[in-house]
Enzyme design. Structure first.
Site, PDB file in Angstrom:
ATOM      1  CG  ASP A 478      -2.226   0.680   1.024  1.00 50.18           C
ATOM      2  OD1 ASP A 478      -2.331   1.475   0.067  1.00 50.18           O
ATOM      3  OD2 ASP A 478      -3.155   0.444   1.818  1.00 50.18           O
ATOM      4  CG  ASP A 548      -9.402   2.577  -0.286  1.00 47.06           C
ATOM      5  OD1 ASP A 548      -8.947   1.439  -0.483  1.00 47.06           O
ATOM      6  OD2 ASP A 548      -8.764   3.462   0.332  1.00 47.06           O
TER       7      ASP A 548
HETATM    8  C1  GLA Z   1      -5.747   1.923   2.287  1.00 41.99           C
HETATM    9  C2  GLA Z   1      -6.178   0.743   1.447  1.00 41.99           C
HETATM   10  C3  GLA Z   1      -7.253  -0.025   2.169  1.00 41.99           C
HETATM   11  C4  GLA Z   1      -6.707  -0.494   3.504  1.00 41.99           C
HETATM   12  C5  GLA Z   1      -6.215   0.689   4.302  1.00 41.99           C
HETATM   13  C6  GLA Z   1      -5.487   0.240   5.560  1.00 41.99           C
HETATM   14  O1  GLA Z   1      -6.753   2.871   2.384  1.00 41.99           O
HETATM   15  O2  GLA Z   1      -6.614   1.161   0.201  1.00 41.99           O
HETATM   16  O3  GLA Z   1      -7.670  -1.124   1.395  1.00 41.99           O
HETATM   17  O4  GLA Z   1      -5.663  -1.415   3.294  1.00 41.99           O
HETATM   18  O5  GLA Z   1      -5.312   1.488   3.559  1.00 41.99           O
HETATM   19  O6  GLA Z   1      -5.015   1.290   6.312  1.00 41.99           O
END
Ligand code: GLA
Length: 728
Positions: A478, A548
């Site tokens: 990420d 997301d």
């Molecule tokens: C980001 C990712 C999510 C999740 C969060 C965790 O927003 O896109 O899918 O993994 O971080 O903090």
């Protein structure tokens, strides 16, 4: 195929359906003569017109010939400051302070196979499946050599480009701009299509005719961004899914980019694509070389659909690298929306057990497992398990998950550091920031200075240790904030203009190292969802979390926009709980499955909370997904009806290469009373074959389905269909 006519200095790149041509003229100017639907042969420089145009100056070689001007001729790679006032591709700053770049042809070379770019992602192929052409240009005064690299992938109509710039003089030269691609069009009667949005609303399609002047999209966020994708299209105004000539261009790069189009004074147009010039300044010492990222272009003479299918094929066959390109990816369950930061081993095992009982194959532990992280304000950089939550560490948890018959996967965010972390306490200067300025935080965190080898070394060692402590078969990589205060403590002031690009090179370097540490590990890219959904990342991570936003109806639009350049198999897509976190909308589980199954499928919810009937549906979905995986992974993708929440249902079709099987997916948007009868014309089938549609008695001839259409049943709001068509 590459055809070089060395006496006439004409270079023609032929692919299955397209032709691209350049010619070095009598003065060594490399002219772009044609790119479009296939033409068999000939010198297309006859298309170029010469005229005396006021205020378009003439280079020295032209003498008093006022019809010869850099400002009017179609250039293959435009210079700057020498008489072409349209978009520059190359801008140099020489030691005398001048900003002129004026290139002339010096030679060419053809090679079997596809060139590679050191430290940068690029398309690749076995020697017999692609060719390389290198055309060399030179600015004799600046003593700068520019090698234009072209990769030709005939089958998928893909032409790639990159540029290698060498300082051959005795003094430093500064690069202020170095585009990867420059493409001149004789007519500006074109529409510009871009894919834009923001966090949780990525890659919405926007189409607009070119207006006079420059229009551009780009990113100066340090990542390719949620806001604009480094993939754009230009097309004839009448072009649509199935008709008209269109051009798609992608930058194989994950940092700042600019895609700019200029409609110029004589109704011609120029596209440039490359690293964004904002805060870009790269010093080339004598003898040094700078290589631009790669750009990838496909022209389709038959509309957007064909262009997308060719891009999908190119990405699948020539960009995705590891075993996961061909292997079926496991159905996963991710802990994020089920538990957020609030979990311990018993809770995780309960989630995992429920998922395993339903047939899920991979359990992914998302954020919150390391340091003392209970919310997003701490611990990034401290990559060891929080034993309070996970006694015995990751190894013990992974063993228990494996005992349930599931693989174990883990979330990491290796480019970041929290101020509340041991790493930051020890190395505050490892965060990007000029010492004189206070920090700008994003999600309470700072960005590590990946230009520095020692920083990457620390992270590499931490990840290596992690991968040894537990059997981890999947990593979610990420990246959750944009870059600000871009300044590295390791570089002198005159080299700070290199930091954005060096950062991206550092990310690629670490990704390559992690891949080497654990070759079978599946890495999913992520940047707050789809903030770094680009072809650069796909070279390292064969799938990327698309957004997301897990609302199935919003996802239709996001996955639709994404599908113009990227194959469904690269789009991470999960079923989540309802009402949806982001929208509050409740969509039937069946429909959430239909949407997510056209990507890399998984769940992101507590499956234990579902009523028995829905658990059975989940079992069924997992079986269905396994059955349809091959078709979705390697079949051709047809967009049938675009998302329109208030209109016709959204529909798409996956068709096998032999056209014997197809999977029709239809999702209804808002429904109003008294709906029309709807018939959907299918595409890509064999007109002569007879297809049986799931559950039906009758056989449907392919031509009837494509020309007359398939009658849709009346669908309720947000209801969906997932129908198999099998030829008999
Ligand atoms: C980001 C990712 C999510 C999740 C969060 C965790 O927003 O896109 O899918 O993994 O971080 O903090």
């Amino acid at each position: 195929m590459i055809i070089q006519d060395e006496t006439k200095r004409i270079f023609t790149l032929q692919t299955c359906n397209t032709t691209y041509q350049m010619k070095a003229d009598q003065n060594g100017l490399l002219l772009h003569t044609y790119y479009g639907p296939k033409i068999r042969e000939g010198d297309l420089s006859r298309l170029i017109r010469y005229a005396d145009r006021g205020f378009s100056p003439n280079p020295n070689e032209a003498g008093n010939d006022r019809t010869y001007s850099l400002d009017t001729l179609p250039q293959e790679y435009s210079g700057s400051g020498a008489g072409d006032f349209r978009l520059p591709s190359l801008e140099l700053e020489l030691s005398d302070g001048s900003h002129v770049a004026d290139l002339r042809y010096t030679g060419s070379q053809q090679e079997r196979g596809k060139y590679a770019l050191e430290g940068l992602p690029s398309f690749f192929a076995p020697e017999d499946q692609a060719e390389t052409l290198v055309i060399t240009l030179e600015d004799a005064v600046a003593q700068v050599r520019v090698e234009m690299l072209y990769g030709v992938f005939e089958d998928c109509d893909l032409i790639t480009r990159a540029v290698r710039i060498t300082n051959r003089g005795g003094k430093p030269v500064r690069l202020r701009r170095a585009a990867s691609l420059c493409l001149d069009f004789p007519s500006a009667q074109l529409d510009f299509i871009t894919f834009d949005g923001g966090h949780v609303k990525e890659r919405g399609l926007n189409r607009t005719p070119l207006r006079p002047g420059i229009q551009s999209v780009g990113s100066i966020r340090g990542i390719s961004s949620h806001q604009h994708n480094p993939f754009i299209m230009l097309c004839e105004p009448s072009a649509d899914e199935d008709h008209g000539t269109c051009y798609g261009a992608a930058l194989v790069y994950s940092g700042n980019f600019e895609a700019a189009v200029e409609r110029a004074q004589f109704e011609d147009a120029r596209l440039t694509l490359g690293i964004h010039p904002f805060h870009f300044c790269w010093t080339l010492e004598p003898g040094e070389v700078f290589t631009t990222p790669e750009a990838a272009m496909i022209c389709s003479p038959r509309g957007f659909g064909q262009m997308s299918r060719q891009f999908h094929r190119a990405v699948r066959e020539h960009l995705l690298r590891d075993v996961w390109r061909d292997r079926r990816k496991p159905v996963l369950v991710n802990s994020w929306e089920a538990a957020y930061f609030d979990f311990d081993t018993p809770k995780l095992l309960r989630l995992a057990r429920e998922a395993a009982n339903l047939g899920v194959e991979l359990f992914v532990l998302d954020d919150g497992w390391f340091g003392h992280r209970d919310d997003d304000s701490s611990s990034l950089g401290d990559w060891w398990a929080n034993e309070k939550k996970l006694p015995g560490g990751l190894g013990a948890l992974a063993t228990e998950i494996n005992a349930l018959g599931m693989e174990f996967g883990l979330w990491i965010e290796p480019e970041m550091v929290s101020e509340d972390s041991q790493l930051y306490q020890k190395h505050p200067d490892w965060a990007l920031n000029p010492p004189s300025r206070p920090h700008t935080r994003g999600r309470c965190q700072l960005v590590l200075d990946y230009t520095r080898p020692e920083v990457r070394e620390y992270v590499a060692q931490a990840l290596e240790k992690l991968l040894k402590t537990a059997h981890i078969s999947y990593l979610k990589w990420d990246m959750n904030r944009a870059l600000t205060q871009v300044w590295s403590a390791a570089l002198p002031s005159e080299r700070q203009g290199e930091v954005y690009h060096r950062y991206v090179l550092g990310v690629y370097d670490l990704l390559e190292r992690v891949r080497a540490m654990s070759p079978g590990t599946l890495i999913e890219g992520c940047s707050g969802g789809g903030g770094r959904f680009d072809m650069g990342m796909l070279y390292y991570t064969p799938q990327i979390w698309c957004s997301d936003n897990t609302d199935a109806i919003d996802r239709l639009r996001i996955q639709y926009g994404t599908s113009f350049a990227y194959p469904p198999s690269t789009m991470g897509a999960h079923v989540s709980a309802v009402p949806n976190e982001q929208t509050g909308r409740s969509v039937p589980l069946e429909t959430r499955g239909t949407v997510a199954m056209s990507g890399t499928f998984g769940y992101e919810m507590d499956l234990g909370t579902l009523p028995e009937e829905e658990k059975n549906l989940v079992r069924h979905q997992i079986r269905d997904y396994r059955e349809s995986y091959q078709l979705i992974q390697s079949g051709d993708y047809y967009r049938l009806s675009p998302p329109s929440p208030d209109g016709a249902p959204t529909a798409w079709l996956h068709v096998s290469q032999d056209r014997r099987e197809a999977l029709l997916c239809v999702v209804s948007g808002q429904v109003h009373a008294g709906p029309p009868f709807r018939c959907l014309r299918l595409k890509g089938l064999d007109p002569e074959k007879q297809y049986r549609v799931t559950g039906g008695e009758e056989l449907w001839p392919g031509d009837v389905l494509m020309e007359a259409g398939f009658p849709l049943p009346m669908l309720r709001e947000y209801q969906s269909l997932r129908l198999w068509l099998k030829a008999e």
